[in-house]
Enzyme design. Structure first.
Site, PDB file in Angstrom:
ATOM      1  N   PRO A  89       0.826  -1.214   0.000  1.00 39.66           N
ATOM      2  CA  PRO A  89       0.000   0.000   0.000  1.00 39.66           C
ATOM      3  C   PRO A  89       0.855   1.258   0.000  1.00 39.66           C
ATOM      4  CG  PRO A  89       0.189  -0.832   2.231  1.00 39.66           C
ATOM      5  CD  PRO A  89       0.990  -1.762   1.365  1.00 39.66           C
TER       6      PRO A  89
ATOM      7  N   ARG B 141       7.738  -1.249  -4.676  1.00 38.68           N
ATOM      8  CA  ARG B 141       8.297  -0.576  -5.847  1.00 38.68           C
ATOM      9  C   ARG B 141       8.743  -1.559  -6.924  1.00 38.68           C
ATOM     10  NH1 ARG B 141      13.076   2.524  -3.492  1.00 38.68           N
ATOM     11  NH2 ARG B 141      13.146   0.626  -2.227  1.00 38.68           N
TER      12      ARG B 141
ATOM     13  N   CYS C 181       4.964   3.518   7.943  1.00 41.45           N
ATOM     14  CA  CYS C 181       5.167   4.703   7.113  1.00 41.45           C
ATOM     15  C   CYS C 181       6.309   5.563   7.660  1.00 41.45           C
ATOM     16  CB  CYS C 181       3.895   5.535   7.047  1.00 41.45           C
ATOM     17  SG  CYS C 181       4.075   7.034   6.026  1.00 41.45           S
TER      18      CYS C 181
ATOM     19  N   GLU D 187      13.158  -4.406  -1.100  1.00 41.47           N
ATOM     20  CA  GLU D 187      14.260  -4.684  -2.027  1.00 41.47           C
ATOM     21  C   GLU D 187      14.087  -5.958  -2.854  1.00 41.47           C
ATOM     22  OE1 GLU D 187      16.934  -2.587  -2.881  1.00 41.47           O
ATOM     23  OE2 GLU D 187      15.596  -1.261  -1.754  1.00 41.47           O
TER      24      GLU D 187
END
Length: 324
Positions: free
Chosen positions: A7, A224, A98, A201
């Site tokens: 998210p 990502r 976060c 990663e």
């Protein structure tokens, strides 16, 4: 093994969730965090951030969606979680990872890892407030500045009632700088009795293999890496099953880009839609040289009609397709 889509606030909205889950391999995804402070938010807030609630809390391809909260008030979080369940949320997720400074300054996200007792209280109250059949899950980092309380935090969350943990294998201070400390995921899994997901990663199939070997866990959350390589989840799922799937090339990615742009045009004003496209293209440059060429071509272009032409997309034809 389960593969989840992370998210990422300001990036993975309903448009990207829809497009990425079309590729396959993703078992579930999560909303951008819903910030809770001092009141129960209106239904419109939930529907804005999670329009999938109108369609059974799943994307168009049937991928389940969890609703994620961020905040520090146990009672207020509990009340909002209970309300979200009435709107159709199938799982409540809590954000303790976060790293954004503005979020941490207002006692949200990773800063709460300095207060394990508060973590426990939040999960406990949310667990009490939502129906028994609806799981409560949590995402954490390894700590704020140090990792010395990582295991204590993980235990506080699970003892409070978290049925799963996602561990982003870095501290808040480490941000997104390599490496991710996958060995700490193994330590967390040894310390708790619930499934633990490794996060951080994993950009390629080889990264996933190394992560699995070091962390010792099968479950993974992709962030990502999946945005930059939209078929990464599908590749991992195939490898786990002993199959092989050819990587998606730039040509195969074009229908996804077209769909993304069409939805951005529908959702956003002409002022903001081009920036949304450029944001994704910039991340795709990590995996596709052609994305860099297109990004450079579009870098200073903000006219939607000209972008349509540059992409070779016939918007009226796509609109007619969807209407039919």
């Amino acid at each position: 093994m389960q593969i989840a889509l992370a998210p990422m606030e300001g990036l993975v909205d309903e448009i990207l969730r829809d497009v990425l889950t079309r590729v396959g391999g993703i078992d579930w995804c999560v909303t951008e965090f819903i910030r809770v402070t001092e009141r129960v938010l209106p239904a419109s807030t939930y529907h804005k951030l999670a329009p999938e609630l109108f369609s059974g809390a799943q994307t168009a391809t049937g991928t389940p969606l969890r609703v994620q909260f961020l905040g520090s008030d146990p009672a207020c979080l509990a009340d909002n979680a209970a309300f979200a369940c009435t709107l159709g949320a199938p799982v409540i997720d809590l954000n303790f990872g976060c790293p954004a400074k503005t979020v941490n300054k207002s006692r949200g996200g990773a800063v709460l890892l300095n207060e394990p007792e508060l973590l426990h209280a939040i999960v406990r109250e949310v667990r009490r407030a939502v129906p028994a059949q609806i799981p409560v899950t949590a995402k954490m980092r390894l700590g704020f500045a140090h990792k010395n309380a990582a295991l204590e935090c993980a235990q506080a969350l699970t003892e409070g009632g978290a049925a799963q943990l996602v561990v982003h294998a870095r501290t808040k201070v480490e941000g997104y700088k390599p490496p991710a400390h996958w060995e700490w995921v193994a330590r967390v899994q040894e310390a708790v009795k619930v499934p633990v997901f490794a996060n951080g990663e994993v950009w390629s199939l080889d990264d996933w293999r190394r992560c699995r070997e070091v962390s010792g866990v099968d479950d993974v959350m992709l962030g990502r890496g999946l945005v930059a390589r939209p078929d990464l989840a599908r590749q991992i799922a195939a490898a786990r099953a002993g199959d092989e799937v050819l990587a998606m090339d730039w040509q195969a990615l074009q229908p996804l880009l077209a769909e993304f742009w069409l939805q951005a045009r529908r959702k956003m004003s002409p002022r903001y839609a081009p920036g949304r496209l450029k944001q994704w293209l910039a991340m795709l440059t990590r995996s596709y040289p052609e994305a860099m060429e297109l990004f450079n071509l579009l870098r200073r272009e903000n006219d939607c009609l000209r972008i349509d032409a540059m992409l070779g997309i016939d918007i009226p034809a796509l609109e007619q397709r969807d209407a039919g």
